[in-house]
Design a protein around this motif. Structure first.
Motif, PDB file in Angstrom:
ATOM      1  N   ASP A  15      -6.367  12.234   6.282  1.00  0.00           N
ATOM      2  CA  ASP A  15      -7.102  11.435   7.260  1.00  0.00           C
ATOM      3  C   ASP A  15      -6.337  10.168   7.614  1.00  0.00           C
ATOM      4  N   GLY A  16      -6.521   9.707   8.843  1.00  0.00           N
ATOM      5  CA  GLY A  16      -6.020   8.399   9.255  1.00  0.00           C
ATOM      6  C   GLY A  16      -4.538   8.219   9.057  1.00  0.00           C
ATOM      7  N   ILE A  17      -4.184   7.149   8.348  1.00  0.00           N
ATOM      8  CA  ILE A  17      -2.772   6.836   8.096  1.00  0.00           C
ATOM      9  C   ILE A  17      -2.204   7.656   6.946  1.00  0.00           C
ATOM     10  N   THR A  81      -8.613   9.229   2.381  1.00  0.00           N
ATOM     11  CA  THR A  81      -9.585  10.080   3.055  1.00  0.00           C
ATOM     12  C   THR A  81     -10.639   9.199   3.714  1.00  0.00           C
ATOM     13  N   THR A  82     -11.229   9.705   4.784  1.00  0.00           N
ATOM     14  CA  THR A  82     -12.226   8.954   5.546  1.00  0.00           C
ATOM     15  C   THR A  82     -13.613   9.159   4.965  1.00  0.00           C
ATOM     16  N   THR A  83     -14.341   8.070   4.768  1.00  0.00           N
ATOM     17  CA  THR A  83     -15.758   8.130   4.404  1.00  0.00           C
ATOM     18  C   THR A  83     -16.579   7.782   5.635  1.00  0.00           C
ATOM     19  N   PRO A 277      -8.818   4.056  10.091  1.00  0.00           N
ATOM     20  CA  PRO A 277      -8.937   4.722  11.401  1.00  0.00           C
ATOM     21  C   PRO A 277      -8.655   3.792  12.575  1.00  0.00           C
ATOM     22  N   ARG A 278      -8.874   2.494  12.399  1.00  0.00           N
ATOM     23  CA  ARG A 278      -8.601   1.555  13.489  1.00  0.00           C
ATOM     24  C   ARG A 278      -7.119   1.543  13.849  1.00  0.00           C
ATOM     25  N   ARG A 284      -1.128   2.619  15.845  1.00  0.00           N
ATOM     26  CA  ARG A 284      -0.260   1.864  14.938  1.00  0.00           C
ATOM     27  C   ARG A 284      -0.057   2.551  13.592  1.00  0.00           C
ATOM     28  N   ALA A 285      -0.436   3.815  13.478  1.00  0.00           N
ATOM     29  CA  ALA A 285      -0.417   4.485  12.173  1.00  0.00           C
ATOM     30  C   ALA A 285       0.967   4.498  11.537  1.00  0.00           C
ATOM     31  N   LYS A 286       2.013   4.660  12.326  1.00  0.00           N
ATOM     32  CA  LYS A 286       3.353   4.747  11.742  1.00  0.00           C
ATOM     33  C   LYS A 286       3.837   3.416  11.183  1.00  0.00           C
ATOM     34  N   TYR A 287       3.106   2.331  11.490  1.00  0.00           N
ATOM     35  CA  TYR A 287       3.458   1.013  10.957  1.00  0.00           C
ATOM     36  C   TYR A 287       2.671   0.669   9.691  1.00  0.00           C
ATOM     37  N   ALA A 288       1.909   1.618   9.161  1.00  0.00           N
ATOM     38  CA  ALA A 288       1.137   1.377   7.941  1.00  0.00           C
ATOM     39  C   ALA A 288       2.067   1.169   6.755  1.00  0.00           C
TER      40      ALA A 288
END
Length: 452
Positions: A15-17, A81-83, A277-278, A284-288
């Motif tokens: 999930d997400g990043i 994981t997303t809650t 998720p924001r 911007r996920a690849k900048y996590a």
């Protein structure tokens, strides 16, 4: 050992990043454990299906088939994981993390935070299977104006996490354990936790035991005159979740902090944060920051018997993320991507990294006393003569053998040992040299030529 990843980190199955930062942790561990992977001594098994889409489709925090796969392996490295929360398109299913901790009885959530330049070296023992989270999805809506949730603390649950914290302190020569509750107001549940703490503390007379309330403790973590006195914390579930996020911010943010979830049979390692998720929504996920998952990987290495490699990795993370900072993660375009910061980490060579760091006059002034104590220690041991500039080079040749001393010393502990060389265990000189350079930012050549 067989190490399971709880999702396929080679695809978008997290999930997400998660796919971005877990892939970097995978790269680092595969690099560090290359020989063991090639020989088959260690196997990475990838378990797919823990995405929010799959969990929502079956209406469970962990699908039954995925849980069966997870239970086959005692060591897990889990991505975010997303809650679901209000407003999400998903049903209100339980957190996968909470469910996994209960299913595997991962009662201890261990979260270290270390900031050498601030002399911060904390380890948090958060109770993981009780508290406000255990029945978090089972609250009661009595009317539109009245809702009730539940908090559960049992004596056996409190006892095992508190005893683990004291045992950790005793085994690592740590002199203080601090309980954090709100027992003055939440008298029944928090009261039981504090009563249990006070009873167990009597079994460890050589360890100072104190307790603080959660509200004032959040302030004291920011108090430079008080925070360095704390070493080991033990606290109920919700307080541990909140306080460790604050502590991680001092280390560089929640993206820098990993955690271990420990039980009698299983151990699961993860970042302390969620799927962000924001960041994904904003592109911007690849900048996590992947350092949280990589630190979790370092804790995994310690758990499966590769403590020297785990400590090497932790120190490299400290240098790259806190001291050297040749490139920085900002979470936004303009900062490093997860892959770029991991490339930097994997290319780090410790001696060269330290020797190339710039020396400032403020650094010399701030650390001159420590340097003089270090020189006196070497003279007392007979390793150098009275002229440090002529003889200190010989004392540096073994400095890079720092892994021979298993514990990581804080700067105050180094100073204490330098002041009392007769109490120094074998090999402590090399650790002292390493930590001195690490704290001051001085190049070896500049330390040698410095006129004391």
């Amino acid at each position: 050992y067989q190490c399971d990843w709880s999702s396929d980190v080679c695809s978008s199955d997290l999930d997400g990043i998660g796919p971005y930062i877990s892939l970097e942790a995978q790269r680092v561990l595969e690099h560090i454990l290359a020989d063991e992977l090639e020989s088959g001594k260690i196997i990475f098994q990838f378990i797919e299906g823990l995405t929010i889409e799959n969990r929502a489709a079956v209406g469970k925090a962990i699908p039954d088939d995925i849980l069966r796969e997870i239970k086959k392996c005692p060591i897990l490295l889990k991505g975010p994981t997303t809650t679901p929360r209000k407003g999400d398109p998903w049903p209100n299913i339980e957190s996968a993390n909470v469910a996994m901790r209960k299913e595997l009885d991962l009662f201890a959530n261990v979260r270290p935070v270390r900031v050498p330049e601030l002399d911060i070296d904390w380890t948090f023992f958060r109770e993981n299977t009780e508290g406000a989270y255990v029945l978090g999805s089972e609250g009661i809506k009595v009317t539109d104006d009245l809702t009730i949730d539940f908090k559960v603390i049992t004596r056996p649950g409190a006892e095992r996490i508190i005893r683990l914290a004291f045992e950790y302190a005793a085994e690592n020569n740590i002199s203080r354990v601090t309980a954090v509750t709100k027992a003055n107001v939440i008298k029944t549940t928090d009261g039981l936790f504090l009563d249990t703490f006070e009873r167990i503390a009597k079994e460890y007379p050589n360890i100072e035991a104190d307790d603080w309330y959660i509200d004032i403790m959040t302030a004291k973590l920011l108090d430079p005159n008080r925070r360095t006195q704390f070493k080991v914390f033990v606290l109920p579930n919700l307080y541990g979740d909140i306080l460790t996020d604050e502590a991680a911010q001092l280390q560089g943010g929640v993206g820098t902090a990993g955690s271990a979830n420990i039980g009698r049979r299983y151990a699961m390692f993860e970042a302390i944060h969620g799927s962000a998720p924001r960041m994904v929504k904003e592109g911007r996920a690849k900048y996590a920051d992947p350092f949280s998952m990589i630190r979790a990987g370092a804790m995994l290495l310690n758990r499966i018997g590769y403590g020297d490699r785990g400590r090497n990795l932790e120190m490299a993370l400290d240098i790259c993320g806190q001291l050297e900072k040749r490139i920085a993660i900002t979470g936004r375009p303009g900062g490093a991507t997860a892959r770029e910061i991991t490339d930097y980490l994997m290319g780090l060579k410790r001696p060269r990294c330290i020797e190339e760091r710039a020396l400032s006059s403020a650094s010399i002034a701030r650390n001159l006393v420590a340097i003089k104590m270090f020189h006196r220690f070497l003279v007392a041991e007979g390793d150098v003569g009275e002229d440090p500039t002529a003889n200190m080079q010989s004392g540096m040749t073994s400095a890079w053998a720092w892994t021979r001393v298993p514990d990581v010393l804080t700067i105050s502990e180094v100073n204490k040992l330098l002041n009392n060389p007769e109490e120094s265990p074998a090999g402590i000189r090399d650790r002292a040299i390493m930590e001195l350079l690490y704290a001051t930012g001085m190049r070896v050549s500049e330390l040698i030529s410095l006129k004391l």
